[in-house]
Design a protein around this motif. Sequence first.
Motif, PDB file in Angstrom:
ATOM      1  N   LYS A 418       8.129  15.007   2.817  1.00 18.43           N
ATOM      2  CA  LYS A 418       7.690  15.264   4.071  1.00 18.43           C
ATOM      3  C   LYS A 418       8.700  14.871   5.050  1.00 18.43           C
ATOM      4  O   LYS A 418       9.776  14.187   4.772  1.00 18.43           O
ATOM      5  CB  LYS A 418       6.411  14.623   4.206  1.00 18.43           C
ATOM      6  N   GLY A 419       8.541  15.235   6.251  1.00 19.99           N
ATOM      7  CA  GLY A 419       9.396  14.795   7.396  1.00 19.99           C
ATOM      8  C   GLY A 419       9.105  13.550   8.069  1.00 19.99           C
ATOM      9  O   GLY A 419       9.317  12.424   7.365  1.00 19.99           O
ATOM     10  N   TYR A 420       8.532  13.629   9.167  1.00 20.46           N
ATOM     11  CA  TYR A 420       8.464  12.359  10.028  1.00 20.46           C
ATOM     12  C   TYR A 420       7.492  11.495   9.770  1.00 20.46           C
ATOM     13  O   TYR A 420       7.590  10.240  10.108  1.00 20.46           O
ATOM     14  CB  TYR A 420       8.158  13.129  11.740  1.00 20.46           C
ATOM     15  N   ASN A 421       6.481  11.909   8.840  1.00 22.38           N
ATOM     16  CA  ASN A 421       5.747  10.651   8.361  1.00 22.38           C
ATOM     17  C   ASN A 421       6.444   9.675   7.382  1.00 22.38           C
ATOM     18  O   ASN A 421       5.876   8.561   7.015  1.00 22.38           O
ATOM     19  CB  ASN A 421       4.581  11.256   7.606  1.00 22.38           C
ATOM     20  N   GLY A 422       7.763  10.202   6.782  1.00 25.80           N
ATOM     21  CA  GLY A 422       8.526   9.395   6.098  1.00 25.80           C
ATOM     22  C   GLY A 422       7.920   8.932   4.790  1.00 25.80           C
ATOM     23  O   GLY A 422       8.446   7.896   4.187  1.00 25.80           O
ATOM     24  N   TYR A 425       3.646   6.235   1.627  1.00 25.99           N
ATOM     25  CA  TYR A 425       2.860   6.204   0.388  1.00 25.99           C
ATOM     26  C   TYR A 425       3.730   5.719  -0.746  1.00 25.99           C
ATOM     27  O   TYR A 425       3.244   5.313  -1.785  1.00 25.99           O
ATOM     28  CB  TYR A 425       1.972   7.322   0.120  1.00 25.99           C
ATOM     29  N   ARG A 426       5.117   5.623  -0.826  1.00 21.58           N
ATOM     30  CA  ARG A 426       5.600   5.216  -1.810  1.00 21.58           C
ATOM     31  C   ARG A 426       6.682   3.920  -1.503  1.00 21.58           C
ATOM     32  O   ARG A 426       7.530   3.557  -2.191  1.00 21.58           O
ATOM     33  CB  ARG A 426       7.054   6.358  -2.006  1.00 21.58           C
ATOM     34  N   ALA A 427       6.281   3.245  -0.388  1.00 21.53           N
ATOM     35  CA  ALA A 427       6.482   1.890   0.032  1.00 21.53           C
ATOM     36  C   ALA A 427       6.090   0.777  -0.965  1.00 21.53           C
ATOM     37  O   ALA A 427       4.839   0.948  -1.403  1.00 21.53           O
ATOM     38  CB  ALA A 427       6.073   1.554   1.547  1.00 21.53           C
ATOM     39  N   PRO A 428       6.776  -0.139  -1.266  1.00 25.66           N
ATOM     40  CA  PRO A 428       7.929  -0.421  -1.098  1.00 25.66           C
ATOM     41  C   PRO A 428       9.369   0.051  -1.543  1.00 25.66           C
ATOM     42  O   PRO A 428      10.358  -0.245  -1.331  1.00 25.66           O
ATOM     43  CB  PRO A 428       8.015  -2.026  -1.141  1.00 25.66           C
ATOM     44  N   VAL A 449      -1.917   9.302   6.729  1.00 32.81           N
ATOM     45  CA  VAL A 449      -0.963  10.280   6.308  1.00 32.81           C
ATOM     46  C   VAL A 449      -1.560  10.961   4.932  1.00 32.81           C
ATOM     47  O   VAL A 449      -2.110  10.360   4.152  1.00 32.81           O
ATOM     48  CB  VAL A 449       0.476   9.667   5.905  1.00 32.81           C
ATOM     49  N   GLY A 450      -1.288  12.305   4.901  1.00 32.50           N
ATOM     50  CA  GLY A 450      -1.770  12.980   3.600  1.00 32.50           C
ATOM     51  C   GLY A 450      -0.940  12.455   2.591  1.00 32.50           C
ATOM     52  O   GLY A 450       0.149  12.710   2.518  1.00 32.50           O
ATOM     53  N   VAL A 451      -1.700  12.163   1.596  1.00 31.69           N
ATOM     54  CA  VAL A 451      -0.838  11.753   0.228  1.00 31.69           C
ATOM     55  C   VAL A 451      -0.852  13.120  -0.654  1.00 31.69           C
ATOM     56  O   VAL A 451      -2.014  13.097  -1.422  1.00 31.69           O
ATOM     57  CB  VAL A 451      -1.391  10.531  -0.475  1.00 31.69           C
ATOM     58  N   THR A 461      -7.316   8.488  -5.871  1.00 32.89           N
ATOM     59  CA  THR A 461      -7.705   9.903  -5.599  1.00 32.89           C
ATOM     60  C   THR A 461      -8.050  10.056  -4.132  1.00 32.89           C
ATOM     61  O   THR A 461      -8.280  11.265  -3.697  1.00 32.89           O
ATOM     62  CB  THR A 461      -9.131  10.288  -6.459  1.00 32.89           C
ATOM     63  N   THR A 462      -7.607   9.130  -3.433  1.00 28.91           N
ATOM     64  CA  THR A 462      -7.571   9.349  -1.826  1.00 28.91           C
ATOM     65  C   THR A 462      -6.470  10.234  -1.284  1.00 28.91           C
ATOM     66  O   THR A 462      -5.070  10.145  -1.566  1.00 28.91           O
ATOM     67  CB  THR A 462      -7.537   8.031  -1.188  1.00 28.91           C
ATOM     68  N   SER A 463      -6.953  11.186  -0.646  1.00 27.10           N
ATOM     69  CA  SER A 463      -5.797  12.264  -0.168  1.00 27.10           C
ATOM     70  C   SER A 463      -5.268  11.726   1.163  1.00 27.10           C
ATOM     71  O   SER A 463      -4.262  12.433   1.450  1.00 27.10           O
ATOM     72  CB  SER A 463      -6.535  13.593   0.190  1.00 27.10           C
ATOM     73  N   GLU A 464      -5.835  10.964   1.836  1.00 25.65           N
ATOM     74  CA  GLU A 464      -5.319  10.372   3.198  1.00 25.65           C
ATOM     75  C   GLU A 464      -5.428   8.896   3.247  1.00 25.65           C
ATOM     76  O   GLU A 464      -6.362   8.331   2.750  1.00 25.65           O
ATOM     77  CB  GLU A 464      -6.022  10.984   4.319  1.00 25.65           C
ATOM     78  N   ARG A 465      -4.302   8.496   3.782  1.00 32.04           N
ATOM     79  CA  ARG A 465      -4.502   6.669   3.697  1.00 32.04           C
ATOM     80  C   ARG A 465      -3.450   6.316   4.885  1.00 32.04           C
ATOM     81  O   ARG A 465      -2.679   7.002   5.366  1.00 32.04           O
ATOM     82  CB  ARG A 465      -3.771   6.194   2.254  1.00 32.04           C
ATOM     83  N   THR A 466      -3.843   4.972   5.208  1.00 31.90           N
ATOM     84  CA  THR A 466      -3.169   4.360   6.391  1.00 31.90           C
ATOM     85  C   THR A 466      -2.134   3.276   5.753  1.00 31.90           C
ATOM     86  O   THR A 466      -2.812   2.658   4.838  1.00 31.90           O
ATOM     87  CB  THR A 466      -4.011   3.963   7.333  1.00 31.90           C
ATOM     88  N   PHE A 467      -0.929   3.272   5.958  1.00 32.86           N
ATOM     89  CA  PHE A 467      -0.192   2.156   5.481  1.00 32.86           C
ATOM     90  C   PHE A 467       0.248   1.343   6.596  1.00 32.86           C
ATOM     91  O   PHE A 467       0.593   1.905   7.800  1.00 32.86           O
ATOM     92  CB  PHE A 467       1.106   2.878   4.816  1.00 32.86           C
ATOM     93  N   TYR A 468       0.552   0.006   6.471  1.00 40.25           N
ATOM     94  CA  TYR A 468       0.801  -0.963   7.572  1.00 40.25           C
ATOM     95  C   TYR A 468       2.121  -1.538   7.070  1.00 40.25           C
ATOM     96  O   TYR A 468       2.125  -2.170   5.978  1.00 40.25           O
ATOM     97  CB  TYR A 468      -0.340  -1.914   7.692  1.00 40.25           C
ATOM     98  N   ALA A 469       2.989  -1.609   8.178  1.00 37.61           N
ATOM     99  CA  ALA A 469       4.272  -2.314   7.921  1.00 37.61           C
ATOM    100  C   ALA A 469       4.086  -3.757   7.808  1.00 37.61           C
ATOM    101  O   ALA A 469       4.974  -4.514   7.112  1.00 37.61           O
ATOM    102  CB  ALA A 469       5.173  -2.051   9.163  1.00 37.61           C
TER     103      ALA A 469
END
Length: 668
Positions: A418-422, A425-428, A449-451, A461-469
């Motif tokens: 993907k582009g701007y969402n970076g 979901y593969r952090a860290p 962000v869609g995973v 199995t969650t298709s969307e998720r919020t990730f926190y720095a």
Amino acid sequence: MRKLSVPFLALLLLAFMSMNYAQEYTRKVVEVPEVKGKITIDGKMTESDWQNAAHADILTSSGSEGFFNKYYPYGDALTEPDYKEIYGRMLWSKDTLYLFYHVKQVKNDTLGLYFGADPKKPEQWAGDQMFVGISSRLGIDSTKGYNGTPYRAPEGPYYYFIYGDSVTLNGSNKVGVPPEWRFPGDTTSERTFYAKNICRYAVFIDTTTATWDVEMAIYQPDVAAQAKIGFNLGGNQGARKEQGSGDHTYSYYTWQPSTPNDPYKDPVGLGDPGNSDLVTSRYWALLHFVSAQNDTVYVRKVVDVPMADSGTVKIDGKMDETAWTKAAHADILTSSGSEGFFNKYYPYGDALTEPDYKEIYGRMLWSKDTLYLFYHVKQVKNDTLGLYFGADPKKPEQWAGDQMFVGISSRLGIDSTKGYNGTPYRAPDGPYYYFIYGDSVTLNGSNKVGVPPEWRFPGDTTSERTFYAKNISRYAAFIDTTTATWDVEMAIYQPNVALQSVIGFNLGGNQGARKEQGSGDHTYSYYTWQPGTPNDPYKDPVGLGDPGNSDLVTSRYWALLNFVSKLSGVARDNSGNFIPSQFALTQNYPNPFNPSTTIRFEVPQLSNVTLKVYNIVGQVVATLVNDQTMSAGKYQVDWNASRLASGVYFYSLEAGSVHITKKMMLLK
């Protein structure tokens, strides 16, 4: 059984460092060549590529590079390993490690090749085994023993169990997954992991010659040109006579290249090659992946990042600690020039002749599993496009002002999809990147962000998720609108940050403008760090055309951070993207000298380098570089000889079989 020679000189590779990083072991680095043809996984090493493969020679006719334990029934009476040959051969292609693992035992020996089960404990293996350990998370170790923590496959640390013709992760048995190792959304405390999901394999067994061969193609997302991963081979020998005794092994062993021809020497003081050595990845060797000579892939710049003592960097948005004076540089734009790629966006286009900034640079340090970053941006004061953080009233969910991006990856064999969402979901591990907007450091702006299914973790199995720095970093910002200065300081958790490892890295950003609010075009210019295009800020270095999108998500075009111990007097010439073609040692300058001189040398590939100065009778008077692992590049070291008498001296560069010596004159 074969007798082993006594070593003439023991190779001492233990480096004792500060308490914050314990007793650090200098790992052997092995160059692994890229596959040119096709490798058929059939249990036979017949392809021509294998002739040039990297070696892991635990036991061969030339000697041993292994640590064997003296287990029941022989104990200290044992004088040599009860094998003829144990070795591995390694090749690679993108995101795949090819391994051929060979074991040959003493034919007709009572403890010879054997695969069987203990009738009293049928769930346990009583016979011979092989282990293959892998990790691209060298800043952390396994928290368990023989199960090999397969819940962190394919990144690691984990290892395969190979028993007869069966290649498994923990024998395909369930393994308890501690909460701290589970992935987002996974609440399952026990799980079964299958080797077939991340590797292909084939086995050849010949009981008439006691030969056991295993060929594997292992998916590993950090296998790419210039990357490094931790690696080890090991195993044990079982025996029929031990069935029912409760002791199922005759001897455990691991590859330990730091103890040549001394198979019972404990190299790191852990005492057990069957457990501690296999799960403690910092004591493994490192595989370094080198490209085929005809490779046209962009060569990434390697930047040596020095270690900082734990607690010496305070995350307060200010670069005022002494440690930062030794930090590595990412100089996108400074008074000395530029190492960036800037795009000419609306409204100026090709009429733009220079970036609309005064300074953009990063400084990097590290400690165990943590990357320290200081990111500095200074714009043109009172410029109509100057430092600005605002929202577009027509699209308030979008950022219309200035931004910083920080890209990280220890999965260099794959790119973001993907582009701007970076792809947070593969952090860290990465690839992913931070969005920094004003004093806010986020992963995708803390928006959902869609995973994609292929990027999800087991059980999620969650298709969307919020990730926190904040879950994987600490940060602080300093903004001064009177000088148009914007500084961000970060401590980023990255599990592959460790001595001798490398990660992909990039810095970027964009400049926004008040005048663009409501226009739908929210940026004046995007940029990324591109050290391969010095002093040519609008040159597209890799043909992707957009530093705001393609360069940031395509990690193979990033620079590499190489983590080294505290820098001594050795400095790296980071100008341009120059890769030497051979080892070189230039004449010192000035010469004659009094009392200081500069010595320059070149390294064409990752090597252990030694640079020493000798007097006229051959005595060492100074060690300038002491068996230090150095990546390809140009280096210089300043030497002060004020304590020595006038006369002729010799300085000598050693790296493997290379030995270059030159003469110099000290005149006081």
